[in-house]
Design a protein around this motif. Structure first.
Motif, short mmCIF file in Angstrom:
data_model
loop_
_atom_site.label_atom_id
_atom_site.label_comp_id
_atom_site.label_asym_id
_atom_site.label_seq_id
_atom_site.Cartn_x
_atom_site.Cartn_y
_atom_site.Cartn_z
N THR A 67 0.86 -1.16 0.16
CA THR A 67 0.11 0.27 0.21
C THR A 67 0.91 1.20 -0.01
O THR A 67 0.43 2.28 -0.66
CB THR A 67 -0.83 -0.13 1.35
N GLY A 154 -5.98 2.93 1.41
CA GLY A 154 -6.25 1.83 0.17
C GLY A 154 -7.30 2.25 -0.50
O GLY A 154 -7.64 2.24 -1.93
N GLY A 220 -6.07 -2.65 2.30
CA GLY A 220 -4.50 -2.37 2.13
C GLY A 220 -4.06 -2.45 3.32
O GLY A 220 -2.79 -2.21 3.37
#
Length: 339
Positions: A67, A154, A220
């Motif tokens: 991420t 994310g 993420g």
């Protein structure tokens, strides 16, 4: 290359004393590498040998392997800036004070209680995380490590790219770096098992993390599986080639400085935790851990690193001895690497 005798002895002792079933580790200096795989992959329901090349649930290493590089790419492309308000992409937060910098340095103070959080389906958990959680009183005042920051990051990437964050990480990070085994959808038979839980049984080939298990491809903060060699390749790429040119040199360099929006030194970079080296200049070294029993330590200035993968939560996550040993191992390694 240094011998790292005390570090290696301590790593082996974790297996010999039963603190972890098995361990896969690598210590490198430039292109020289010490590496070992020893112990068991599984204790219950029956013992199974640990093999080189098995996939580990790397848990929160997902944040810094997937991420953070993804969001750095978007920064380099001009799609966002570190001090942009989160509400530019997630208006449900309804507070324009928290920034992307806050999310990735764990200074956002986003907090709140979601009843039955781990029992909700993905769409409901997503809605609750956006509608229920709020910026608390410690914004820009305190570091409080939490998954929510990287989950939000994310989702910001998803808004920009129009695809699930785990898909974006796979296509934009894992494949270009040729991390051949790293995946969010592993074959269970190639995976090292984690915990045995009442509701899920033996967890093998599925992410151990409860939020990542629910959110799936939209998470993420956890969910990545990787081998020791995958993480070795990633580490060399980060330290030596700016992730093979995926990220600008100045953006990679920024990882090795305190990036918190607070006065003084707080030892947090973008995603990574910072440690001082033992050298005279006390330059920063970056590190991150994963709940399942994984960690990485990387020094860009000297091109050194240590990667350790265990399944310390198997068969049970009740393992304080591992946490104590891990802290001592950090100190031992930092002392030996700078001799």
């Amino acid at each position: 290359m240094r011998a790292y005798q005390n570090t290696i002895r301590s790593l082996n002792t974790m297996v010999e004393s039963g603190i972890v079933p098995g361990i896969s580790w690598a210590i490198f200096e430039g292109q020289e590498t010490l590496k070992n795989v020893t112990g068991l992959a599984q204790l219950q329901p029956q013992k199974e040998a640990l093999k080189d090349g098995m996939l580990y649930d790397v848990a929160s290493l997902t944040k810094v392997v997937g991420t953070i590089p993804l969001i750095m790419q978007l920064k380099d492309e001009g799609q966002l800036d570190w001090d942009d308000p989160v509400v530019n992409w997630l208006p449900e937060l309804n507070d324009d004070r928290a920034t992307i910098r806050n999310l990735i340095t764990h200074t956002s103070s986003i907090e709140g209680y979601i009843p039955r959080r781990d029992e909700l389906p993905a769409d409901e958990l997503t809605k609750e995380m956006l509608d229920t959680l709020r910026v608390g009183p410690n914004l820009n005042k305190q570091i409080r490590y939490a998954d929510v920051g990287l989950i939000y990051v994310g989702w910001i990437a998803e808004k920009i790219l129009g695809e699930p964050v785990q898909t974006a990480i796979t296509e934009r990070i894992l494949k270009p770096l040729q991390l051949k085994s790293a995946t969010f959808a592993p074959d269970p038979k190639n995976c090292v098992p984690t915990e045995i839980k009442k509701d899920r049984g033996l967890i093998r080939g599925q992410t151990h993390d409860p939020k990542a298990y629910v959110l799936g491809k939209h998470c993420g903060s956890a969910g990545l599986f990787a081998t020791l060699d995958d993480l070795l390749q990633f580490s060399h790429a980060l330290l030596e080639t700016n992730l093979n040119g995926l990220v600008k040199p100045e953006t990679i360099a920024s990882l090795f400085y305190d990036q918190t929006p607070m006065n003084g030194e707080h030892l947090r970079s973008f995603g990574w935790k910072l440690f001082h080296s033992k050298t005279d200049d006390r330059h920063f070294v970056i590190s991150h851990t994963g709940y399942t029993g994984t960690w990485m330590v990387l020094d860009k200035q000297t091109d050194q690193g240590m990667i350790v993968l265990t399944n310390r939560v198997h068969p049970s996550a009740d393992n304080q001895a591992f946490l104590d040993d891990r802290d001592r191992l950090f100190a031992t390694y930092l002392n030996e690497k700078d001799l």
